[in-house]
Design a protein around this motif. Sequence first.
Motif, short mmCIF file in Angstrom:
data_model
loop_
_atom_site.label_atom_id
_atom_site.label_comp_id
_atom_site.label_asym_id
_atom_site.label_seq_id
_atom_site.Cartn_x
_atom_site.Cartn_y
_atom_site.Cartn_z
N ALA A 161 74.96 -12.85 49.18
CA ALA A 161 74.17 -13.40 47.84
C ALA A 161 72.61 -13.39 48.08
CB ALA A 161 74.56 -14.69 47.33
N GLU A 162 72.29 -13.70 49.34
CA GLU A 162 71.13 -13.90 49.95
C GLU A 162 70.61 -12.25 50.11
OE1 GLU A 162 73.53 -15.54 51.39
OE2 GLU A 162 73.04 -17.76 51.73
N LEU A 163 71.27 -11.40 50.81
CA LEU A 163 70.89 -10.17 50.79
C LEU A 163 70.57 -9.54 49.44
CD1 LEU A 163 70.46 -8.01 52.90
CD2 LEU A 163 72.97 -7.37 52.73
N ALA A 164 71.33 -9.70 48.43
CA ALA A 164 71.10 -9.05 47.06
C ALA A 164 69.73 -9.76 46.50
CB ALA A 164 72.39 -9.59 46.32
N GLN A 165 69.58 -11.07 46.87
CA GLN A 165 68.44 -11.64 46.09
C GLN A 165 66.96 -11.09 46.82
OE1 GLN A 165 68.23 -15.77 46.30
NE2 GLN A 165 67.35 -16.03 44.33
N THR A 166 67.12 -10.76 48.00
CA THR A 166 65.94 -10.22 49.08
C THR A 166 65.99 -8.96 48.56
OG1 THR A 166 66.12 -11.64 50.62
CG2 THR A 166 64.99 -9.77 51.13
N LEU A 167 66.96 -7.90 48.23
CA LEU A 167 66.82 -6.62 48.21
C LEU A 167 66.15 -6.44 46.63
CD1 LEU A 167 69.90 -5.45 49.88
CD2 LEU A 167 67.43 -4.92 50.62
N SER A 168 66.69 -7.36 45.74
CA SER A 168 66.15 -7.13 44.47
C SER A 168 64.59 -7.22 44.32
CB SER A 168 66.69 -8.27 43.49
OG SER A 168 66.45 -9.50 43.71
N ALA A 169 64.10 -8.56 45.05
CA ALA A 169 62.48 -8.46 45.26
C ALA A 169 61.84 -7.39 45.97
CB ALA A 169 62.28 -9.85 46.08
N LEU A 170 62.47 -6.66 46.84
CA LEU A 170 61.93 -5.62 47.49
C LEU A 170 61.65 -4.15 46.52
CD1 LEU A 170 63.45 -5.90 50.97
CD2 LEU A 170 61.14 -6.91 50.19
N VAL A 171 62.44 -4.26 45.62
CA VAL A 171 62.51 -3.07 44.89
C VAL A 171 61.07 -2.47 44.28
CG1 VAL A 171 63.25 -2.15 42.33
CG2 VAL A 171 65.05 -3.49 43.74
N ILE A 172 60.18 -3.51 43.96
CA ILE A 172 58.85 -3.03 43.38
C ILE A 172 58.17 -2.30 44.67
CG2 ILE A 172 57.82 -5.29 43.82
CD1 ILE A 172 56.82 -3.28 41.17
N GLY A 173 58.48 -2.79 45.83
CA GLY A 173 57.64 -2.07 46.98
C GLY A 173 58.44 -0.57 47.07
N ALA A 174 59.41 -0.38 46.76
CA ALA A 174 59.99 0.83 46.87
C ALA A 174 59.66 1.91 45.66
CB ALA A 174 61.57 0.94 47.11
N VAL A 175 59.37 1.15 44.42
CA VAL A 175 58.85 1.88 43.42
C VAL A 175 57.56 2.47 43.62
CG1 VAL A 175 58.49 1.87 40.89
CG2 VAL A 175 60.70 0.87 41.86
N GLN A 176 56.63 1.46 44.35
CA GLN A 176 55.30 1.94 44.45
C GLN A 176 55.13 2.82 45.79
OE1 GLN A 176 52.57 -1.58 44.06
NE2 GLN A 176 53.61 -2.19 42.08
N GLY A 177 56.10 3.11 46.32
CA GLY A 177 56.03 3.95 47.54
C GLY A 177 55.62 3.26 48.83
N LEU A 178 55.58 2.01 48.77
CA LEU A 178 55.10 1.11 50.28
C LEU A 178 56.61 1.21 51.04
CD1 LEU A 178 53.24 -0.38 51.82
CD2 LEU A 178 54.35 -2.54 50.60
N VAL A 179 57.68 0.82 50.37
CA VAL A 179 58.78 0.58 51.38
C VAL A 179 59.56 1.98 51.54
CG1 VAL A 179 61.17 -0.42 51.45
CG2 VAL A 179 59.34 -1.84 50.43
N ARG A 180 59.61 2.50 52.77
CA ARG A 180 60.44 3.87 53.09
C ARG A 180 61.81 3.65 53.39
NH1 ARG A 180 57.63 7.77 56.68
NH2 ARG A 180 58.97 9.17 55.74
N ASP A 181 62.18 2.42 54.12
CA ASP A 181 63.67 2.35 54.23
C ASP A 181 63.95 0.76 54.61
OD1 ASP A 181 62.33 2.66 56.76
OD2 ASP A 181 64.20 3.37 57.71
N VAL A 182 65.18 0.39 54.39
CA VAL A 182 65.55 -1.00 54.78
C VAL A 182 66.71 -0.78 55.75
CG1 VAL A 182 66.47 -3.00 53.80
CG2 VAL A 182 64.73 -1.79 52.60
N ILE A 183 66.71 -1.62 56.78
CA ILE A 183 67.95 -1.60 57.94
C ILE A 183 68.58 -2.97 57.75
CG2 ILE A 183 68.37 -1.29 60.25
CD1 ILE A 183 65.95 0.54 60.49
N VAL A 184 69.74 -2.93 57.73
CA VAL A 184 70.16 -4.05 57.90
C VAL A 184 71.30 -4.21 58.96
CG1 VAL A 184 72.00 -6.03 56.58
CG2 VAL A 184 70.39 -4.64 55.20
#
Length: 176
Positions: A13-36
């Motif tokens: 649940a916590e992972l899903a919440q954090t990842l949903s908050a990071l979507v905007i960074g991916a859409v705007q081209g800031l986030v290249r990848d996420v490693i868990v």
Amino acid sequence: MLTIIMECRDNEAELAQTLSALVIGAVQGLVRDVIVLDHGSRDGSARVADAAGCRFLTNWDMKDVVRSARGDWLLLLEPGARPLTGWVDAIADHVSMSKNPARFLASRSHRRPFFKRFARRTAPLEQGFLVSKRQASATVRTGMALADVASGSGVKLVAEIVPAWAVRAMRAEIAD
């Protein structure tokens, strides 16, 4: 430009919440990848990470993780932490003007009670930790955890983060 790295164990649940908050960074081209980095989860953490397009590692060496990051900067977070509005611009501004590590501001709406703030030390990842890949590569050692990498100091970003403990506390209240 930016790689997000999180460690988890049964934090679906916590992972899903954090990842949903990071979507905007991916859409705007800031986030290249996420490693868990997983510590033996038995819940749906792997499914959540896979659905979000993350690399989900169950066996790793921190030196290899940092080396494999696609971004020039690393943002280390706890599952459940949620950067608030403006975080993308704050990080983009910081990495364009500074080489120093940085941390988010603590959310004004999610603070520990007054005396608890003085009684306990802030966890290394409570406010996230932004560090250049070059700096992390120079300090990371085999066997290190993310909290060890984030033990250094950092300037403050002009953006707030809801810490993971606050998210867990809210879920506990709802469950009661």
